[in-house]
Scaffold this motif. Structure first.
Motif, PDB file in Angstrom:
ATOM      1  N   TYR A  37       0.833  -1.197   0.000  1.00 39.16           N
ATOM      2  CA  TYR A  37       0.000   0.000   0.000  1.00 39.16           C
ATOM      3  C   TYR A  37       0.873   1.256   0.000  1.00 39.16           C
ATOM      4  O   TYR A  37       1.832   1.359   0.768  1.00 39.16           O
TER       5      TYR A  37
ATOM      6  N   THR B 116      -5.080   6.691  -1.175  1.00 45.47           N
ATOM      7  CA  THR B 116      -6.303   6.053  -1.651  1.00 45.47           C
ATOM      8  C   THR B 116      -7.049   7.024  -2.554  1.00 45.47           C
ATOM      9  O   THR B 116      -7.160   8.210  -2.243  1.00 45.47           O
TER      10      THR B 116
ATOM     11  N   VAL C 271      -5.089   2.408   4.937  1.00 43.01           N
ATOM     12  CA  VAL C 271      -5.859   1.700   3.921  1.00 43.01           C
ATOM     13  C   VAL C 271      -7.308   1.475   4.374  1.00 43.01           C
ATOM     14  O   VAL C 271      -8.221   1.406   3.541  1.00 43.01           O
TER      15      VAL C 271
ATOM     16  N   PRO D 216      -7.737   1.962  -2.984  1.00 43.68           N
ATOM     17  CA  PRO D 216      -6.391   2.171  -2.437  1.00 43.68           C
ATOM     18  C   PRO D 216      -5.335   1.826  -3.486  1.00 43.68           C
ATOM     19  O   PRO D 216      -5.510   0.886  -4.270  1.00 43.68           O
TER      20      PRO D 216
END
Length: 394
Positions: free
Chosen positions: A177, A181, A235, A281
């Motif tokens: 990640y 997002t 996230v 995301p």
């Protein structure tokens, strides 16, 4: 390819990269089967618009014999880009020339249909979700699908995206990640139903960033606009906020609080959308991502080099990957020689481009955007053209 009998080649994933690979293989008389979990090419929304670069995506389409068909669909005016501050001040308003073709836009769905329809009927096995891929003792690979069907193949090509089921055959890398997002919103019949959004976006894209956030919108075909509301957060930000992503009113209220103080016209990208938001995301595979050569398997596109959307290389590189892999198979005596040659070119190219995480940090950092960091879009187009000429003259 002089192997006899004909090699059994499977492409997992009917995205732009996998379909380009299959198309170029078939143009060289090589059989291939494509497997995809979707029920059909248009079974689900394919997402927004893509700019296909002269030095990558368009080269692939030329090898696929589809470049003219692409230009008939593409929107050269979609190369327009407006860069604003979060207070609505215009920093750049780039309008492409009438015949500018360095990176015209096309809807993802239109591109997928173009490629899928170019294949021999029956090439794509729709509704096939790969559940496992395993090496056989003889060097082939067994593919098992959710329907219970299995297939033994001489080469499996992982074109199955970020969460590839093929990648574990060569690498233990997993997407990471980025900290950013995108919350997607959409607008239908924008010119009549959402004139303020139509004016803001124009023919192409609008970008406004600042204070770790951003509002980005792109015009698609048929009076459709997609907006990406960028936030820098965990996230599972919505859980921390105590909201359900299906609760459009609650999501909107949370986003408006995050963007307090932004220009009112920009905020229409949060307030005026049709339908629910979609949480997206952003993940990358940290670059460089390499793997030891593994006979009988290789990767392309996001399965090989998952990048952030900033830079526009994702689909372009996937299509060039697919094209170059297919050409290598056509030009080498064995599949192993072909895959080795392909990876020798593809892996360094992806490593040089990077994963785009730095671009995310630059665009969604603290304070307002530095005008000096804004690219020269006209020069970028010229670079694509120079790159295309250099590629063809290699």
């Amino acid at each position: 390819m002089s192997t006899s009998p004909a090699p059994r080649i499977a492409v997992i994933g009917a995205g732009p990269g996998g379909l380009t690979c299959a198309r170029v293989l078939q143009r060289h008389g090589i059989d291939v089967t494509v497997y995809d979990r979707d029920a059909s090419a248009d079974a689900r929304n394919q997402g927004g618009t893509l700019d296909l670069h002269a030095d990558s995506g368009q080269i692939a389409l030329q090898e696929a014999g589809l470049l003219d068909d692409f230009h008939a669909l593409a929107r050269p005016e979609g190369q327009a880009k407006r860069i604003l501050t979060r207070h609505g001040e215009v920093l750049v308003d780039y309008r492409p020339g009438t015949h500018e073709d360095a990176a015209p836009e096309v809807d993802r769905g239109q591109l997928r249909t173009l490629l899928a329809d170019s294949l021999t009927p029956g090439t794509i096995q729709w509704g096939r979700t790969l559940t496992s891929a395993a090496a056989n003792p003889d060097g082939t690979h067994r593919l098992t699908f959710d329907t219970g069907i299995t297939a033994d193949v001489d080469l499996v090509i992982g074109a199955d995206g970020a969460w590839s089921r093929v990648r574990p055959l060569v690498s233990d890398a997993m997407p990471v990640y980025t900290g950013v997002t995108f919350v997607e919103a959409h607008f239908d019949n924008v010119d009549t139903a959402h004139p303020a959004v139509a004016e803001l976006v124009g023919d192409g894209h609008v970008f406004a960033t600042g204070d770790h956030k951003g509002l980005i919108a792109q015009r698609n075909s048929d009076q459709h606009v997609r907006a990406y509301i960028a936030i820098t957060d965990d996230v599972d930000w919505y859980r921390a906020a105590g909201i359900d992503l299906d609760d459009t009113t609650a999501v909107r209220a949370t986003l408006l609080r995050a963007f307090a103080g932004w220009d009112e016209q920009l905020l229409t990208l949060i307030t005026d959308n049709d339908g629910p938001y979609v949480n997206r995301p952003l993940f990358v595979i940290p670059a460089p991502h390499t793997w030891p050569h593994t006979p009988g398997v290789t990767l392309l596109g996001d399965a090989a080099h998952l990048m952030s959307p900033f830079g526009g290389n994702g689909a372009n590189f996937a299509m060039l990957d697919g094209c170059e892999l297919a050409l290598a198979i056509a030009r080498h005596d064995t599949l192993d020689e072909a895959v080795t040659a392909y990876e020798r070119t593809m892996l360094p190219r992806a490593a040089e481009a990077g994963d785009g995480a730095a671009a995310l940090a630059r665009n969604f950092g603290p304070g307002d955007r530095d005008p000096a960091s804004i690219p020269d879009f006209a020069e970028a187009g010229e670079q694509y053209k120079r790159g295309a000429a250099a590629y063809r003259n290699r």
